[in-house]
Design a protein around this motif. Structure first.
Motif, PDB file in Angstrom:
ATOM      1  N   UNK A  24       0.886  -1.082   0.253  1.00 20.49           N
ATOM      2  CA  UNK A  24       0.164  -0.132   0.107  1.00 20.49           C
ATOM      3  C   UNK A  24       1.245   1.005   0.068  1.00 20.49           C
ATOM      4  N   UNK A  25       1.810   1.516   0.897  1.00 15.37           N
ATOM      5  CA  UNK A  25       2.673   2.482   0.346  1.00 15.37           C
ATOM      6  C   UNK A  25       3.575   2.394  -0.216  1.00 15.37           C
ATOM      7  N   UNK A  46     -15.490   1.588 -10.362  1.00 15.98           N
ATOM      8  CA  UNK A  46     -16.005   2.264 -10.760  1.00 15.98           C
ATOM      9  C   UNK A  46     -16.310   1.213 -12.770  1.00 15.98           C
ATOM     10  N   UNK A  47     -15.814  -0.280 -11.941  1.00 12.22           N
ATOM     11  CA  UNK A  47     -15.942  -0.758 -13.371  1.00 12.22           C
ATOM     12  C   UNK A  47     -17.045  -2.052 -13.020  1.00 12.22           C
ATOM     13  N   UNK A  48     -17.035  -2.424 -11.782  1.00 10.22           N
ATOM     14  CA  UNK A  48     -18.318  -3.414 -11.437  1.00 10.22           C
ATOM     15  C   UNK A  48     -19.352  -3.077 -10.266  1.00 10.22           C
ATOM     16  N   UNK A  49     -19.023  -1.335 -10.028  1.00  3.31           N
ATOM     17  CA  UNK A  49     -19.947  -1.185  -9.105  1.00  3.31           C
ATOM     18  C   UNK A  49     -20.020  -1.432  -7.691  1.00  3.31           C
ATOM     19  N   UNK A  50     -18.711  -1.861  -6.788  1.00  2.42           N
ATOM     20  CA  UNK A  50     -19.176  -2.186  -5.838  1.00  2.42           C
ATOM     21  C   UNK A  50     -19.540  -0.790  -4.943  1.00  2.42           C
ATOM     22  N   UNK A  51     -20.073  -1.267  -3.596  1.00  2.00           N
ATOM     23  CA  UNK A  51     -19.626   0.167  -2.863  1.00  2.00           C
ATOM     24  C   UNK A  51     -18.486   0.381  -2.130  1.00  2.00           C
ATOM     25  N   UNK A  52     -18.220   1.259  -1.292  1.00  2.00           N
ATOM     26  CA  UNK A  52     -16.551   1.486  -0.960  1.00  2.00           C
ATOM     27  C   UNK A  52     -16.731   0.859  -0.094  1.00  2.00           C
ATOM     28  N   UNK A 102      -7.999  -2.652   3.231  1.00  2.39           N
ATOM     29  CA  UNK A 102      -7.413  -1.157   3.186  1.00  2.39           C
ATOM     30  C   UNK A 102      -8.212  -0.111   4.211  1.00  2.39           C
ATOM     31  N   UNK A 103      -8.260   0.612   4.362  1.00  2.77           N
ATOM     32  CA  UNK A 103      -9.026   1.887   5.409  1.00  2.77           C
ATOM     33  C   UNK A 103      -9.850   1.733   4.954  1.00  2.77           C
ATOM     34  N   UNK A 104     -10.871   2.909   5.495  1.00  2.00           N
ATOM     35  CA  UNK A 104     -11.861   3.529   4.003  1.00  2.00           C
ATOM     36  C   UNK A 104     -11.242   5.153   3.876  1.00  2.00           C
ATOM     37  N   UNK A 105     -10.404   5.744   4.267  1.00  5.07           N
ATOM     38  CA  UNK A 105      -9.637   7.338   3.688  1.00  5.07           C
ATOM     39  C   UNK A 105      -8.630   6.243   2.593  1.00  5.07           C
ATOM     40  N   UNK A 106      -7.734   5.249   2.943  1.00  7.03           N
ATOM     41  CA  UNK A 106      -6.958   5.182   1.925  1.00  7.03           C
ATOM     42  C   UNK A 106      -6.962   4.502   0.429  1.00  7.03           C
ATOM     43  N   UNK A 161     -10.202   5.447  -0.295  1.00  2.00           N
ATOM     44  CA  UNK A 161     -10.432   6.748  -1.294  1.00  2.00           C
ATOM     45  C   UNK A 161      -9.108   7.081  -2.439  1.00  2.00           C
ATOM     46  N   UNK A 162      -8.529   7.162  -1.503  1.00  2.00           N
ATOM     47  CA  UNK A 162      -7.210   7.959  -2.395  1.00  2.00           C
ATOM     48  C   UNK A 162      -6.838   7.270  -3.776  1.00  2.00           C
ATOM     49  N   UNK A 163      -6.523   6.039  -2.866  1.00  2.00           N
ATOM     50  CA  UNK A 163      -6.104   4.236  -4.184  1.00  2.00           C
ATOM     51  C   UNK A 163      -6.990   4.611  -5.621  1.00  2.00           C
ATOM     52  N   UNK A 164      -8.697   5.106  -5.220  1.00  2.00           N
ATOM     53  CA  UNK A 164      -9.372   5.279  -6.468  1.00  2.00           C
ATOM     54  C   UNK A 164      -8.845   6.376  -6.769  1.00  2.00           C
ATOM     55  N   UNK A 165      -9.499   7.887  -6.473  1.00  2.00           N
ATOM     56  CA  UNK A 165      -9.275   9.071  -6.815  1.00  2.00           C
ATOM     57  C   UNK A 165      -8.115   8.709  -7.267  1.00  2.00           C
ATOM     58  N   UNK A 166      -6.734   8.377  -6.570  1.00  2.00           N
ATOM     59  CA  UNK A 166      -5.940   8.667  -7.894  1.00  2.00           C
ATOM     60  C   UNK A 166      -5.756   7.967  -9.473  1.00  2.00           C
ATOM     61  N   UNK A 167      -6.335   6.710  -9.171  1.00  2.00           N
ATOM     62  CA  UNK A 167      -6.957   6.067 -10.334  1.00  2.00           C
ATOM     63  C   UNK A 167      -7.643   6.920 -11.450  1.00  2.00           C
ATOM     64  N   UNK A 168      -8.989   7.070 -10.297  1.00  4.10           N
ATOM     65  CA  UNK A 168      -9.349   7.307 -11.596  1.00  4.10           C
ATOM     66  C   UNK A 168      -8.457   9.379 -13.036  1.00  4.10           C
ATOM     67  N   UNK A 169      -8.139  10.072 -11.256  1.00  4.26           N
ATOM     68  CA  UNK A 169      -6.925  10.928 -12.078  1.00  4.26           C
ATOM     69  C   UNK A 169      -6.372  10.727 -13.089  1.00  4.26           C
ATOM     70  N   UNK A 170      -5.229   9.521 -12.361  1.00  9.00           N
ATOM     71  CA  UNK A 170      -4.748   8.791 -13.586  1.00  9.00           C
ATOM     72  C   UNK A 170      -5.289   9.034 -15.473  1.00  9.00           C
ATOM     73  N   UNK A 171      -6.514   7.797 -14.927  1.00 11.01           N
ATOM     74  CA  UNK A 171      -6.774   7.840 -16.525  1.00 11.01           C
ATOM     75  C   UNK A 171      -7.627   8.932 -16.866  1.00 11.01           C
ATOM     76  N   UNK A 172      -7.925   9.974 -16.306  1.00 12.99           N
ATOM     77  CA  UNK A 172      -8.583  10.724 -16.796  1.00 12.99           C
ATOM     78  C   UNK A 172      -7.071  12.049 -17.849  1.00 12.99           C
ATOM     79  N   UNK A 173      -6.379  11.608 -16.470  1.00 13.09           N
ATOM     80  CA  UNK A 173      -4.672  12.666 -17.151  1.00 13.09           C
ATOM     81  C   UNK A 173      -4.521  11.871 -18.677  1.00 13.09           C
TER      82      UNK A 173
END
Lengths: 92, 201
Positions: B96-97, B161-167, B176-180, B182-194
């Motif tokens: 995770x680190x 985002x692809x299989x629709x599971x809840x967080x 992983x913790x809830x906040x981690x 969210x960070x994983x998801x956020x970063x992945x989305x940003x990468x695709x958007x970029x």
């Protein structure tokens, strides 16, 4: 603490905003920024479009895929024959 | 694909009693999802194998399932752990680190010192997923970016985002913790958007 987030902060919160995961006051400040900033509106719109595009790709993949369910069930059957059932009997 | 699946209360005793019809229902409902998750963590080449291995682990562990999560979440966690173990055996890590630590969010040079856009996002000539995916080149670019994501980021993105599971379930599955999560998801989305952004520049 300032009320309205910066553009940079908007990009950090955008994912949580779209997931409806911001607390009400942050959500309100976020929306306030969007009203004033065309670039952040664009960024958030693009993020939303990115997410729905991923969903679309997945839907296409899911429709295309046909993993051989029967093959997996056969594998499981073999394994079950070698594993004792909880009720001690075979209920097939 | 996902026909009406009986409740966990009904399914679990039947699975424990080795009811073949119950296994067929569960396999039909969850196997596809399991392969997607395995693919996100270990790659396409051995994803099917990992999913099969996970089924055997499910059968073995089911009598000890304490029902602190749904059956679905529990099965997916077994897939995730089977996949992570597989990576470790191949001396590839899935920490995770690594995943959280060194992946920059959005390029900081896009903003000036006051946090305003220095290089604002470009206009995409697309309003819908269909518009975006009409370009084979862009489709390939998204696919390449997805595959290059760190394992846990890709897993979080796939499940959400692809299989629709809840967080909440995703965090349990990936441990992983809830906040981690969210960070994983956020970063992945940003990468695709970029990646899409770069395509339009």
């Amino acid at each position: 603490m300032k009320m309205i987030p910066s553009c940079r902060e908007i990009t950090e919160q955008a994912s949580d905003y779209l997931d409806q995961n911001l607390p009400p006051w942050k959500r309100a400040a976020f929306r306030m920024h969007l009203l004033m900033c065309i670039y952040c509106r664009r960024h958030v719109k693009h993020l939303g479009l990115t997410i729905s595009t991923l969903g679309k790709i997945a839907a296409e993949e899911n429709a295309r895929e046909n993993s051989d369910i029967q093959q997996i069930v056969e594998l499981i059957k073999q394994e079950l024959e070698e594993t004792p059932g909880q009720k001690g009997e075979d209920c097939r | 694909m996902n026909q009406q699946l009986p409740s966990d209360d009904e399914l679990i005793p039947r699975l424990l009693a080795h009811d073949e019809a119950a296994y067929t229902q569960v396999v039909s409902a969850y196997h596809g999802l399991m392969v997607h998750l395995a693919r996100a963590i270990v790659g396409a080449a051995i994803a099917d194998e990992v999913a099969q291995e996970a089924w055997l682990a499910v059968i073995k562990a089911l009598p000890r399932f304490e029902r602190r999560s749904s059956l679905k979440t529990w099965i997916l966690r077994i897939v995730s752990n089977t996949a992570k173990t597989r990576l470790r055996h191949e001396s590839r890590t899935v920490s995770l680190e690594d995943t959280l630590g060194d992946q920059a969010n959005i390029d900081p040079s896009q903003f000036n010192t006051s946090g305003r856009w220095a290089s604002p996002p470009t206009v995409w000539h697309a309003d819908t997923p269909d518009d975006l995916l009409a370009s084979q080149e862009l489709r390939a670019c998204i696919d390449t970016t997805l595959r290059a994501l760190p394992h846990l980021q890709r897993a979080a993105l796939t499940l959400r985002d692809m299989q629709g599971l809840d967080m909440e379930s995703i965090c349990k599955v990936l441990e992983v913790s809830e906040s981690n999560g969210r960070v994983l998801l956020h970063r992945a989305r940003n990468r695709i958007q970029a990646a899409i952004e770069e395509f339009y520049q």
